[in-house]
Design an enzyme around this catalytic site. Sequence first.
Site, PDB file in Angstrom:
ATOM      1  N   HIS A   1     -12.918   1.772  -8.867  1.00 37.82           N
ATOM      2  CA  HIS A   1     -13.289   2.908  -8.725  1.00 37.82           C
ATOM      3  C   HIS A   1     -14.043   3.501  -9.865  1.00 37.82           C
ATOM      4  O   HIS A   1     -13.726   2.252 -10.466  1.00 37.82           O
ATOM      5  CB  HIS A   1     -11.660   3.896  -8.355  1.00 37.82           C
TER       6      HIS A   1
ATOM      7  N   HIS B   1      -7.640  -0.926   0.252  1.00 32.21           N
ATOM      8  CA  HIS B   1      -7.702   0.026   1.862  1.00 32.21           C
ATOM      9  C   HIS B   1      -7.675  -0.411   2.771  1.00 32.21           C
ATOM     10  O   HIS B   1      -7.483  -1.631   2.972  1.00 32.21           O
ATOM     11  CB  HIS B   1      -9.089   0.470   1.433  1.00 32.21           C
TER      12      HIS B   1
ATOM     13  N   HIS C   1       1.720   0.915  -4.089  1.00 31.39           N
ATOM     14  CA  HIS C   1       1.329   1.075  -2.535  1.00 31.39           C
ATOM     15  C   HIS C   1       1.390  -0.569  -2.305  1.00 31.39           C
ATOM     16  O   HIS C   1       1.067  -0.469  -4.484  1.00 31.39           O
ATOM     17  CB  HIS C   1      -0.206   1.865  -1.724  1.00 31.39           C
TER      18      HIS C   1
HETATM   19 CU    CU Z   1      -8.958   2.886  -3.596  1.00 31.08          CU
HETATM   20 ZN    ZN Z   2      -2.078   3.086  -4.464  1.00 26.67          ZN
END
Ligand code: CU
Ligand code: ZN
Length: 164
Positions: free
Chosen positions: A129, A59, A89
């Site tokens: 997560h 992140h 990403h």
């Molecule tokens: Cu994440």
């Molecule tokens: Zn992502």
Amino acid sequence: CSKVKSITEAQETTVAQCILAHSDSVKGSILLIQAPGTPTLIKGTISGLTPGKHGFHVHEFGDMSKGCESMGAHYNPDGNDHGNEDSGHVGDLGNINAGNDGVAVVKKISKRIDLLGDRSIIGRGLVVHEDPDDLGQGDDAESLKTGNAGKRLACGVIVIRDSK
Ligand code: CU
Ligand code: ZN
């Protein structure tokens, strides 16, 4: 002489680590290792998980002032949609897979994660997560942002490991 020294330093392997915290049950320790011009090895173990897949991402921010929520979105310097490790990403590391004992052994080789240069992820956050990451294949808007990976279970800041 100083030029020779800088070349020597650039050829050294960079080692970073991340201790996953901010959870009563989920703990982990991850090492990130990169020699100049080569992919980054990401390895370690995470325990206390429910068996199965869990989304795993870099992140934007190494900011735990509001727990894992202040780490922002997935690290995305190219403005891509969320996806898999090859084209999503830059911070998309797919899933880790916990066994029945709740332990996930992580071993990934990432061509897009850098520990050096202007795209270095040193100082950013690593998050595991609650739910599986659908890798952008979930057929809804959230899938292209977060992979529907759900709650942030544990997180840590990626830091350079002190060389002894
Ligand atoms: Cu994440
Ligand atoms: Zn992502």
